[in-house]
Design an enzyme around this catalytic site. Structure first.
Site, short mmCIF file in Angstrom:
data_model
loop_
_atom_site.label_atom_id
_atom_site.label_comp_id
_atom_site.label_asym_id
_atom_site.label_seq_id
_atom_site.Cartn_x
_atom_site.Cartn_y
_atom_site.Cartn_z
N ASN A 98 24.96 31.81 24.68
CA ASN A 98 23.64 31.40 25.12
C ASN A 98 22.84 30.82 23.94
OD1 ASN A 98 21.51 31.00 26.92
ND2 ASN A 98 21.77 33.00 27.86
N HIS A 128 27.14 40.02 1.76
CA HIS A 128 27.08 39.99 0.30
C HIS A 128 27.48 41.35 -0.27
CE1 HIS A 128 25.11 36.07 0.03
NE2 HIS A 128 24.40 36.43 1.09
N SER A 159 20.86 40.02 24.28
CA SER A 159 20.15 39.11 23.38
C SER A 159 19.72 39.80 22.08
CB SER A 159 18.91 38.54 24.08
OG SER A 159 17.99 39.55 24.37
N ALA A 177 20.48 44.89 24.32
CA ALA A 177 19.69 43.92 23.57
C ALA A 177 19.11 44.54 22.30
CB ALA A 177 18.56 43.38 24.45
N THR A 182 27.42 48.26 13.89
CA THR A 182 27.96 48.48 12.54
C THR A 182 29.29 49.20 12.55
OG1 THR A 182 26.76 50.57 12.34
CG2 THR A 182 25.64 48.58 11.57
N ARG A 197 24.60 53.05 19.21
CA ARG A 197 25.22 54.35 19.50
C ARG A 197 25.62 54.39 20.96
NH1 ARG A 197 24.46 57.55 15.13
NH2 ARG A 197 22.69 57.07 13.75
N ARG A 200 26.69 55.59 27.35
CA ARG A 200 27.49 56.12 28.45
C ARG A 200 28.79 55.35 28.56
NH1 ARG A 200 26.68 53.33 33.58
NH2 ARG A 200 25.20 51.60 33.36
#
Length: 202
Positions: A98, A128, A159, A177, A182, A197, A200
């Site tokens: 998108n 970096h 988004s 969103a 990570t 995190r 469900r």
């Protein structure tokens, strides 16, 4: 490039070209403009391996010499998307980017079929170098650290998400969103947050 019938129709429609019908699909003026952009892209980057796909105005795709790009059927790249490929990019069938997405590939990024990438999503397989050994070195002069990003099939990334290097997202996962992903995401799970995190299983 082959398969004119693989060019995706614009969801919003548009004025139809009289008599233009390829593979059972009529083309709008917007899709014909997209075809011109696609042809120019193919001429500029002969290493691009793909069927026809939709690329909207102001989308910017740059493929470095020696990079490898493999694209499945019916890819859709909406306007203001930026893609930079210096390594290997593999996109499955019917992947959708998108508006305003940013994809940076220095090593390897794989996105499976039927995955949807929401507005303003950032996906990078690099960052970096940081740490005490780099103290005193300007951030822009530090080496880049790279690791593969693998996004499975039928994944929905909401988004304004950020996907960092080394992340693997399983098939059928949903990323809420504004999330920052990570760590790896299991298949058929919903995650959200910064850092993302588990919410469900689905």
């Amino acid at each position: 490039m082959t398969g004119p019938d693989a060019l995706a129709q614009d969801r919003r429609g548009g004025e139809m070209v009289a008599g233009a019908n390829f593979g059972g699909r009529r083309w709008s003026w917007k899709n014909l403009s997209a075809l011109v952009r696609l042809v120019k892209l193919g001429i500029s980057y002969p290493q691009l391996r793909s069927t026809l796909f939709f690329i909207d105005r102001n989308a910017d795709v740059v493929i470095a010499p020696g990079a490898k790009v493999t694209i499945g059927r019916e890819l859709r790249i909406m306007r203001d998307v930026t893609i930079r490929v210096g390594g290997e990019l593999v996109l499955g069938d019917r992947v959708f980017f998108n508006r305003g997405c940013n994809l940076n590939v220095l090593r390897r990024v794989v996105i499976g079929s039927d995955s949807l990438i929401g507005e303003m999503v950032s996906i990078h397989d690099d960052d970096h170098a940081i740490g005490a050994e780099f103290d005193g070195t300007p951030m822009g002069e530090r080496p880049m650290i790279v690791s593969d990003v693998v996004i499975g099939s039928n994944v929905w990334i909401g988004s304004h998400c950020t996907i960092v290097r080394g992340v693997h997202i399983g098939d059928g996962a949903v990323i809420g969103a504004n999330s920052v992903v990570t760590r790896d995401v299991e298949p058929r799970t919903v995650v959200a947050g910064a850092p993302a995190r588990l919410l469900r299983r689905i």
